[in-house]
Motif scaffolding. Structure first.
Motif, PDB file in Angstrom:
ATOM      1  N   ILE A 169       0.856  -1.179   0.000  1.00 27.85           N
ATOM      2  CA  ILE A 169       0.000   0.000   0.000  1.00 27.85           C
ATOM      3  C   ILE A 169       0.894   1.232   0.000  1.00 27.85           C
ATOM      4  O   ILE A 169       2.061   1.161   0.394  1.00 27.85           O
ATOM      5  CB  ILE A 169      -0.949   0.037   1.222  1.00 27.85           C
ATOM      6  N   PRO A 170       0.376   2.386  -0.443  1.00 28.40           N
ATOM      7  CA  PRO A 170       1.181   3.611  -0.402  1.00 28.40           C
ATOM      8  C   PRO A 170       1.547   3.965   1.039  1.00 28.40           C
ATOM      9  O   PRO A 170       0.745   3.754   1.960  1.00 28.40           O
ATOM     10  CB  PRO A 170       0.249   4.672  -1.002  1.00 28.40           C
ATOM     11  N   GLU A 171       2.718   4.512   1.232  1.00 30.82           N
ATOM     12  CA  GLU A 171       3.141   4.900   2.573  1.00 30.82           C
ATOM     13  C   GLU A 171       2.186   5.920   3.185  1.00 30.82           C
ATOM     14  O   GLU A 171       1.979   5.937   4.400  1.00 30.82           O
ATOM     15  CB  GLU A 171       4.570   5.470   2.539  1.00 30.82           C
ATOM     16  N   ARG A 172       1.590   6.766   2.350  1.00 29.88           N
ATOM     17  CA  ARG A 172       0.692   7.794   2.899  1.00 29.88           C
ATOM     18  C   ARG A 172      -0.527   7.168   3.576  1.00 29.88           C
ATOM     19  O   ARG A 172      -1.123   7.771   4.469  1.00 29.88           O
ATOM     20  CB  ARG A 172       0.250   8.772   1.811  1.00 29.88           C
ATOM     21  N   HIS A 173      -0.915   5.946   3.160  1.00 28.84           N
ATOM     22  CA  HIS A 173      -2.034   5.276   3.817  1.00 28.84           C
ATOM     23  C   HIS A 173      -1.692   4.970   5.276  1.00 28.84           C
ATOM     24  O   HIS A 173      -2.569   5.008   6.139  1.00 28.84           O
ATOM     25  CB  HIS A 173      -2.378   3.979   3.091  1.00 28.84           C
ATOM     26  N   ILE A 174      -0.443   4.652   5.524  1.00 27.90           N
ATOM     27  CA  ILE A 174      -0.011   4.375   6.895  1.00 27.90           C
ATOM     28  C   ILE A 174      -0.180   5.630   7.751  1.00 27.90           C
ATOM     29  O   ILE A 174      -0.699   5.575   8.869  1.00 27.90           O
ATOM     30  CB  ILE A 174       1.464   3.922   6.928  1.00 27.90           C
ATOM     31  N   ARG A 175       0.226   6.753   7.213  1.00 27.22           N
ATOM     32  CA  ARG A 175       0.130   8.007   7.968  1.00 27.22           C
ATOM     33  C   ARG A 175      -1.317   8.458   8.122  1.00 27.22           C
ATOM     34  O   ARG A 175      -1.700   9.023   9.146  1.00 27.22           O
ATOM     35  CB  ARG A 175       0.971   9.079   7.283  1.00 27.22           C
ATOM     36  N   LYS A 176      -2.142   8.192   7.117  1.00 31.22           N
ATOM     37  CA  LYS A 176      -3.548   8.586   7.187  1.00 31.22           C
ATOM     38  C   LYS A 176      -4.314   7.803   8.251  1.00 31.22           C
ATOM     39  O   LYS A 176      -5.274   8.310   8.831  1.00 31.22           O
ATOM     40  CB  LYS A 176      -4.225   8.399   5.828  1.00 31.22           C
ATOM     41  N   THR A 177      -3.922   6.563   8.490  1.00 30.55           N
ATOM     42  CA  THR A 177      -4.625   5.740   9.471  1.00 30.55           C
ATOM     43  C   THR A 177      -3.999   5.824  10.869  1.00 30.55           C
ATOM     44  O   THR A 177      -4.439   5.127  11.783  1.00 30.55           O
ATOM     45  CB  THR A 177      -4.655   4.260   9.033  1.00 30.55           C
ATOM     46  N   ASP A 178      -3.013   6.673  11.024  1.00 28.16           N
ATOM     47  CA  ASP A 178      -2.364   6.864  12.317  1.00 28.16           C
ATOM     48  C   ASP A 178      -3.268   7.705  13.216  1.00 28.16           C
ATOM     49  O   ASP A 178      -3.395   8.916  13.028  1.00 28.16           O
ATOM     50  CB  ASP A 178      -1.012   7.550  12.121  1.00 28.16           C
ATOM     51  N   PHE A 213       6.805  -6.492   0.327  1.00 26.56           N
ATOM     52  CA  PHE A 213       5.476  -6.026  -0.063  1.00 26.56           C
ATOM     53  C   PHE A 213       5.367  -6.037  -1.583  1.00 26.56           C
ATOM     54  O   PHE A 213       6.282  -5.622  -2.289  1.00 26.56           O
ATOM     55  CB  PHE A 213       5.224  -4.618   0.477  1.00 26.56           C
ATOM     56  N   GLN A 214       4.233  -6.508  -2.082  1.00 26.07           N
ATOM     57  CA  GLN A 214       4.045  -6.683  -3.518  1.00 26.07           C
ATOM     58  C   GLN A 214       2.959  -5.757  -4.069  1.00 26.07           C
ATOM     59  O   GLN A 214       2.281  -5.055  -3.334  1.00 26.07           O
ATOM     60  CB  GLN A 214       3.670  -8.135  -3.815  1.00 26.07           C
ATOM     61  N   SER A 215       2.799  -5.784  -5.397  1.00 26.35           N
ATOM     62  CA  SER A 215       1.690  -5.123  -6.101  1.00 26.35           C
ATOM     63  C   SER A 215       1.709  -3.602  -6.038  1.00 26.35           C
ATOM     64  O   SER A 215       0.676  -2.959  -5.991  1.00 26.35           O
ATOM     65  CB  SER A 215       0.344  -5.626  -5.550  1.00 26.35           C
ATOM     66  N   ARG A 216       2.868  -3.005  -6.055  1.00 28.01           N
ATOM     67  CA  ARG A 216       2.934  -1.540  -6.009  1.00 28.01           C
ATOM     68  C   ARG A 216       2.607  -0.929  -7.369  1.00 28.01           C
ATOM     69  O   ARG A 216       2.724  -1.574  -8.408  1.00 28.01           O
ATOM     70  CB  ARG A 216       4.327  -1.092  -5.573  1.00 28.01           C
ATOM     71  N   LEU A 217       2.210   0.339  -7.335  1.00 27.02           N
ATOM     72  CA  LEU A 217       1.993   1.103  -8.553  1.00 27.02           C
ATOM     73  C   LEU A 217       3.127   2.106  -8.706  1.00 27.02           C
ATOM     74  O   LEU A 217       3.685   2.595  -7.719  1.00 27.02           O
ATOM     75  CB  LEU A 217       0.650   1.848  -8.503  1.00 27.02           C
ATOM     76  N   SER A 218       3.462   2.443  -9.935  1.00 25.52           N
ATOM     77  CA  SER A 218       4.544   3.396 -10.178  1.00 25.52           C
ATOM     78  C   SER A 218       4.081   4.818  -9.885  1.00 25.52           C
ATOM     79  O   SER A 218       2.891   5.106  -9.855  1.00 25.52           O
ATOM     80  CB  SER A 218       5.020   3.288 -11.630  1.00 25.52           C
ATOM     81  N   ASP A 275       8.102  -0.769   1.352  1.00 26.95           N
ATOM     82  CA  ASP A 275       9.170  -1.619   0.843  1.00 26.95           C
ATOM     83  C   ASP A 275       9.755  -2.422   2.005  1.00 26.95           C
ATOM     84  O   ASP A 275       9.381  -2.197   3.150  1.00 26.95           O
ATOM     85  CB  ASP A 275      10.231  -0.784   0.107  1.00 26.95           C
ATOM     86  N   PRO A 276      10.639  -3.388   1.700  1.00 22.84           N
ATOM     87  CA  PRO A 276      11.222  -3.751   0.403  1.00 22.84           C
ATOM     88  C   PRO A 276      10.194  -4.396  -0.525  1.00 22.84           C
ATOM     89  O   PRO A 276       9.204  -4.973  -0.068  1.00 22.84           O
ATOM     90  CB  PRO A 276      12.324  -4.742   0.777  1.00 22.84           C
ATOM     91  N   TYR A 277      10.446  -4.268  -1.830  1.00 29.13           N
ATOM     92  CA  TYR A 277       9.518  -4.751  -2.834  1.00 29.13           C
ATOM     93  C   TYR A 277       9.770  -6.225  -3.146  1.00 29.13           C
ATOM     94  O   TYR A 277      10.907  -6.655  -3.342  1.00 29.13           O
ATOM     95  CB  TYR A 277       9.658  -3.934  -4.114  1.00 29.13           C
ATOM     96  N   THR A 278       8.700  -6.976  -3.251  1.00 33.36           N
ATOM     97  CA  THR A 278       8.804  -8.415  -3.484  1.00 33.36           C
ATOM     98  C   THR A 278       9.579  -8.747  -4.759  1.00 33.36           C
ATOM     99  O   THR A 278      10.497  -9.582  -4.742  1.00 33.36           O
ATOM    100  CB  THR A 278       7.403  -9.051  -3.554  1.00 33.36           C
ATOM    101  N   ASP A 279       9.212  -8.104  -5.875  1.00 30.85           N
ATOM    102  CA  ASP A 279       9.866  -8.462  -7.140  1.00 30.85           C
ATOM    103  C   ASP A 279      11.358  -8.162  -7.125  1.00 30.85           C
ATOM    104  O   ASP A 279      12.171  -8.952  -7.608  1.00 30.85           O
ATOM    105  CB  ASP A 279       9.173  -7.775  -8.325  1.00 30.85           C
ATOM    106  N   LEU A 338      -1.890 -16.195  -6.969  1.00 31.36           N
ATOM    107  CA  LEU A 338      -1.797 -17.241  -7.995  1.00 31.36           C
ATOM    108  C   LEU A 338      -1.053 -16.802  -9.250  1.00 31.36           C
ATOM    109  O   LEU A 338      -0.341 -17.602  -9.864  1.00 31.36           O
ATOM    110  CB  LEU A 338      -3.199 -17.721  -8.368  1.00 31.36           C
ATOM    111  N   GLU A 339      -1.231 -15.540  -9.653  1.00 33.19           N
ATOM    112  CA  GLU A 339      -0.567 -15.064 -10.866  1.00 33.19           C
ATOM    113  C   GLU A 339       0.696 -14.282 -10.547  1.00 33.19           C
ATOM    114  O   GLU A 339       1.766 -14.563 -11.076  1.00 33.19           O
ATOM    115  CB  GLU A 339      -1.533 -14.206 -11.688  1.00 33.19           C
ATOM    116  N   GLU A 340       0.571 -13.324  -9.645  1.00 32.26           N
ATOM    117  CA  GLU A 340       1.720 -12.462  -9.343  1.00 32.26           C
ATOM    118  C   GLU A 340       2.848 -13.203  -8.646  1.00 32.26           C
ATOM    119  O   GLU A 340       4.026 -12.977  -8.948  1.00 32.26           O
ATOM    120  CB  GLU A 340       1.264 -11.274  -8.495  1.00 32.26           C
TER     121      GLU A 340
END
Length: 345
Positions: free
Chosen positions: A192-201, A251-256, A262-266, A295-297
């Protein structure tokens, strides 16, 4: 009369562009998923992402790779879970998806038709996040106020650290690893975006994502996805007795275009063979049901990348799905709630 609504993420009706597009529109237009003002979100989703046919075809192809004869794996597995839980509890249990079908409104209607007025609202996510737990709770409350004002909700909180859940998860992972002599065990959680962490704080000051806040006691942890992921991993490896050098978390499934956890799974998976990790096992504890992301990623793309970079053996451990012990845990929580004013979890 009491009843239960189990809620999972959802899936397109079919792995075709015509069904994937409206599903993605509903998902990506959710303000708790892409948390920017509506006009900007609409421009990004409907003006850019969903206007390019190649994007739709790419998503459809990904779903096509994992699609079962019975339908979407997530839906099929969720229905199996629902059916087995229903057999272990006396009250009505309904199943819904946040996006797609069966809808939350349909699930609540099913319960209302059976005379249910008190609902245990059960998001099937171990860790709390805006884009999973919160959006389910908000949507369900909107539907309740509009269509079922007589109903009363009890929300199930994140269960990432509950002993019986951890026991079931650890046992499931142990079973899934049987016969596979891995060099390394990777815990991959949805990003998830880091800003989501701060928003739910809830403290508005604790979550700095600096390497220490997640291990420093705080009221923020009740809604901190990052802390809850690391805590799930810690408890599982403690249960299984896995040494520190044999596992890691990503953590996986990030958007550019944005800073995600992070760290990113791929990135990590691609680098592992060069570090001497030739046999890799991956678990995905952010999900209780296998889906596109597992299953796919992971089981397909991550495996291909690992082997392309020199890895020899890759094993994706299944999610809890309709595991018997997990079914028992859910049924116990529900039955305890049935005889109390607060949920057992």
């Amino acid at each position: 009369m009491k009843g239960v609504l189990l809620v999972n993420l959802g899936s397109p009706k079919s792995p075709t562009p015509k069904d994937v597009k409206p599903y993605l529109d509903e998902f990506l237009m959710d303000k708790y998923v892409i948390d920017v003002p509506f006009l900007l979100r609409a421009l990004l989703v409907r003006g850019i992402i969903l206007t390019f046919r190649k994007r739709q075809e790419s998503s459809a192809e990904a779903y096509e790779k994992i699609w079962w004869d019975e339908g979407s794996p997530l839906i099929v597995l969720s229905k199996r879970l629902h059916d087995k839980v229903q057999k272990k509890v006396e009250m009505p249990v309904a199943l819904a998806m946040r996006y797609g079908e069966p809808s939350i409104e349909a699930g609540l209607q099913e319960l209302a038709d059976k005379g249910v007025t008190e609902v245990l609202l059960f998001p099937l996510y171990p860790q709390y996040a805006m884009a999973s737990t919160l959006t389910i709770l908000v949507k369900a409350e909107e539907v309740r106020k509009s269509k079922f004002p007589q109903m009363k909700f009890t929300d199930v909180p994140a269960f990432y650290n509950k002993p019986d859940y951890i026991q079931a998860l650890a046992n499931s992972i142990k079973s899934g690893l049987e016969g596979f002599d891995y060099d390394h065990l990777l815990f991959s959680y949805h990003g998830i975006p880091e800003r989501h962490i701060r928003k739910t704080d809830v403290t508005k000051s604790h979550c700095k994502i600096d390497g220490s806040c997640c291990v420093t006691d705080s009221a923020a942890h009740a809604f901190c996805y990052r802390h809850q992921c690391y805590e799930t991993t810690r408890l599982v490896v403690e249960q299984l007795g896995i040494p520190k050098e044999k596992y890691s978390q990503t953590f996986q499934s990030r958007l550019s275009g944005d800073k995600w956890l992070d760290p990113y799974t791929d990135v990590e998976v691609n680098a592992m063979p060069a570090k001497g990790i030739k046999k890799l096992a991956v678990v995905t504890p952010a999900f209780v049901s296998d889906c596109l992301e597992t299953l796919e990623e992971i089981a397909m793309r991550a495996k291909e990348d690992f082997e392309a970079n020199g890895g020899e053996e890759f094993h994706a451990v299944p999610c809890l799905n309709d595991n018997g012990e997990w079914i028992g845990v859910l049924a116990n929580w529900i039955n305890e709630w049935a005889h109390a004013e607060i949920p057992a979890v």
